[in-house]
Write a protein that holds these residues in place. Structure first.
Motif, mmCIF file in Angstrom:
data_model
loop_
_atom_site.group_PDB
_atom_site.id
_atom_site.type_symbol
_atom_site.label_atom_id
_atom_site.label_comp_id
_atom_site.label_asym_id
_atom_site.label_seq_id
_atom_site.Cartn_x
_atom_site.Cartn_y
_atom_site.Cartn_z
ATOM 1 N N ASP A 98 0.819 -1.209 0.000
ATOM 2 C CA ASP A 98 0.000 0.000 0.000
ATOM 3 C C ASP A 98 0.858 1.266 0.000
ATOM 4 O OD1 ASP A 98 -2.330 -1.509 0.062
ATOM 5 O OD2 ASP A 98 -2.329 -1.613 2.266
ATOM 6 N N TRP A 99 2.125 1.167 -0.338
ATOM 7 C CA TRP A 99 3.014 2.316 -0.310
ATOM 8 C C TRP A 99 2.719 3.278 -1.452
ATOM 9 C CZ3 TRP A 99 7.020 -2.033 -0.213
ATOM 10 C CH2 TRP A 99 7.184 -2.499 1.097
ATOM 11 N N PRO A 100 2.876 4.574 -1.212
ATOM 12 C CA PRO A 100 2.721 5.551 -2.304
ATOM 13 C C PRO A 100 3.885 5.434 -3.291
ATOM 14 C CG PRO A 100 3.420 6.639 -0.289
ATOM 15 C CD PRO A 100 3.114 5.232 0.086
ATOM 16 N N ILE A 116 -2.679 -0.574 -10.166
ATOM 17 C CA ILE A 116 -2.393 0.182 -8.950
ATOM 18 C C ILE A 116 -3.421 1.298 -8.816
ATOM 19 C CG2 ILE A 116 -0.684 1.623 -7.771
ATOM 20 C CD1 ILE A 116 1.475 0.060 -9.161
ATOM 21 N N LYS A 117 -3.925 1.514 -7.629
ATOM 22 C CA LYS A 117 -4.941 2.522 -7.393
ATOM 23 C C LYS A 117 -4.385 3.925 -7.639
ATOM 24 C CE LYS A 117 -7.278 -0.262 -3.876
ATOM 25 N NZ LYS A 117 -7.737 -0.317 -2.456
ATOM 26 N N SER A 155 -5.011 6.548 -6.096
ATOM 27 C CA SER A 155 -4.753 7.248 -4.844
ATOM 28 C C SER A 155 -3.334 7.012 -4.329
ATOM 29 C CB SER A 155 -5.761 6.810 -3.781
ATOM 30 O OG SER A 155 -5.700 5.407 -3.582
ATOM 31 N N ARG A 156 -2.702 5.978 -4.814
ATOM 32 C CA ARG A 156 -1.347 5.667 -4.372
ATOM 33 C C ARG A 156 -0.287 6.355 -5.238
ATOM 34 N NH1 ARG A 156 -0.472 -0.511 -4.483
ATOM 35 N NH2 ARG A 156 1.620 0.261 -3.904
ATOM 36 N N PRO A 168 7.415 7.161 2.861
ATOM 37 C CA PRO A 168 5.945 7.088 2.895
ATOM 38 C C PRO A 168 5.344 7.542 4.214
ATOM 39 C CG PRO A 168 6.907 4.906 3.089
ATOM 40 C CD PRO A 168 8.043 5.843 2.793
ATOM 41 N N VAL A 217 7.272 9.291 -0.869
ATOM 42 C CA VAL A 217 6.962 8.060 -1.609
ATOM 43 C C VAL A 217 7.952 6.982 -1.204
ATOM 44 C CG1 VAL A 217 5.967 9.320 -3.552
ATOM 45 C CG2 VAL A 217 8.400 8.726 -3.577
#
Length: 269
Positions: free
Chosen positions: A47-49, A68-69, A71-72, A90, A95
């Motif tokens: 779930d990391w940006p 990948i979403k 939002s990320r 993060p 990031v």
């Protein structure tokens, strides 16, 4: 001589212990500072940006092809923003990693040696030059690029512009070379071995010299006092190894006894 050898050994032990402690500390520090990212797969499953360059196809590729979403995904517009986001991490609004085209990444790394590439490139599409249809420049340009590639000049150009400080591959090689191994202390081994050998030779020479003196004095004492004290000296047989086993004080006492016997024999005559 024994003390001198012990001092050299303590010096060697101190250097080796200090070097081992420093290397162990360095290894543990590197392990703690190493990134948990191992490649694009670890980024997808986490779930990391993730950072990307503004205007690059990386955004659509990460979203549509890798799932990948949005939002990320964090947009970054300059190398300075790259560095700031990576240093923050993060947990501080930055990031975990940046996905970008390889030439841009190599240009970013050419001036910053504390970052590196993790994993292997996961796309095969490259860059090219666009010309008008049926343009003669296309053939000339392709031929020139092939010639530069065959001569190795293309790699030299790459190293000149993208490896000003060091390339990612060279950093790994240099890190391995800078590690201390047993062969790194060859000078200390030679020093300690030479001192031990010199001490042994000096000890043997001293023992041989004292043994010769002892035998000579024994023979002189036996000849001078053969009438009165021959029974005491005729059965005394010493060899060299038994002589070495004697302590320094015992040897001095033996020499003193010989001197006393010689004095007594001379006084009797």
């Amino acid at each position: 001589m024994g003390r001198l050898v012990m001092v050299v050994w303590l010096f060697v032990l101190m250097v080796i212990t200090s070097s081992y402690t420093a290397n162990l500390t360095s290894i543990l520090t590197v392990q703690q500072l190493s990134s948990p990212v191992t490649g694009i797969e670890s980024l997808i499953s986490s779930d990391w940006p993730i950072g990307y360059q503004v205007g690059s196809f990386a955004y659509s590729y990460l979203q549509e092809n890798l799932g990948i979403k949005p939002s990320r995904l964090v947009s970054l517009g300059s190398p300075e923003e790259y560095e700031k986001a990576l240093r923050q991490g993060p947990n501080k609004g930055g990031v975990m990693a940046i996905v970008d085209e390889l030439p841009y990444v190599e240009l970013f790394l050419s001036k910053r040696t504390d970052f590196g590439i993790i994993g292997q490139p996961f796309t095969k599409s490259g860059w090219g030059f666009a010309f008008q249809k049926d343009s003669p420049l296309a053939v000339d340009m392709s031929t020139a690029i092939l010639k530069l590639s065959e001569d190795g000049k293309l790699q030299q150009i790459h190293d000149k512009w993208f490896c000003n400080l060091s390339c990612p591959g060279e950093r790994i090689i240099n890190a391995k070379i800078n590690q201390l191994h047993l062969i790194s202390f060859w000078g200390l081994y030679i020093l300690s071995g030479a001192m031990a050998l010199i001490a042994l030779l000096v000890f043997l020479l001293r023992m041989v010299r004292q043994f010769v003196r002892y035998k000579r004095r024994e023979m002189n004492s036996a000849s001078s006092s053969s009438i009165s004290s021959s029974s005491h000296c005729s059965h005394i047989v010493f060899n060299f190894f038994n002589f070495i086993d004697e302590k320094e004080e015992a040897i001095k006492k033996m020499f003193a006894q010989f001197e006393n016997r010689r004095t007594d024999a001379s006084s009797e005559t």
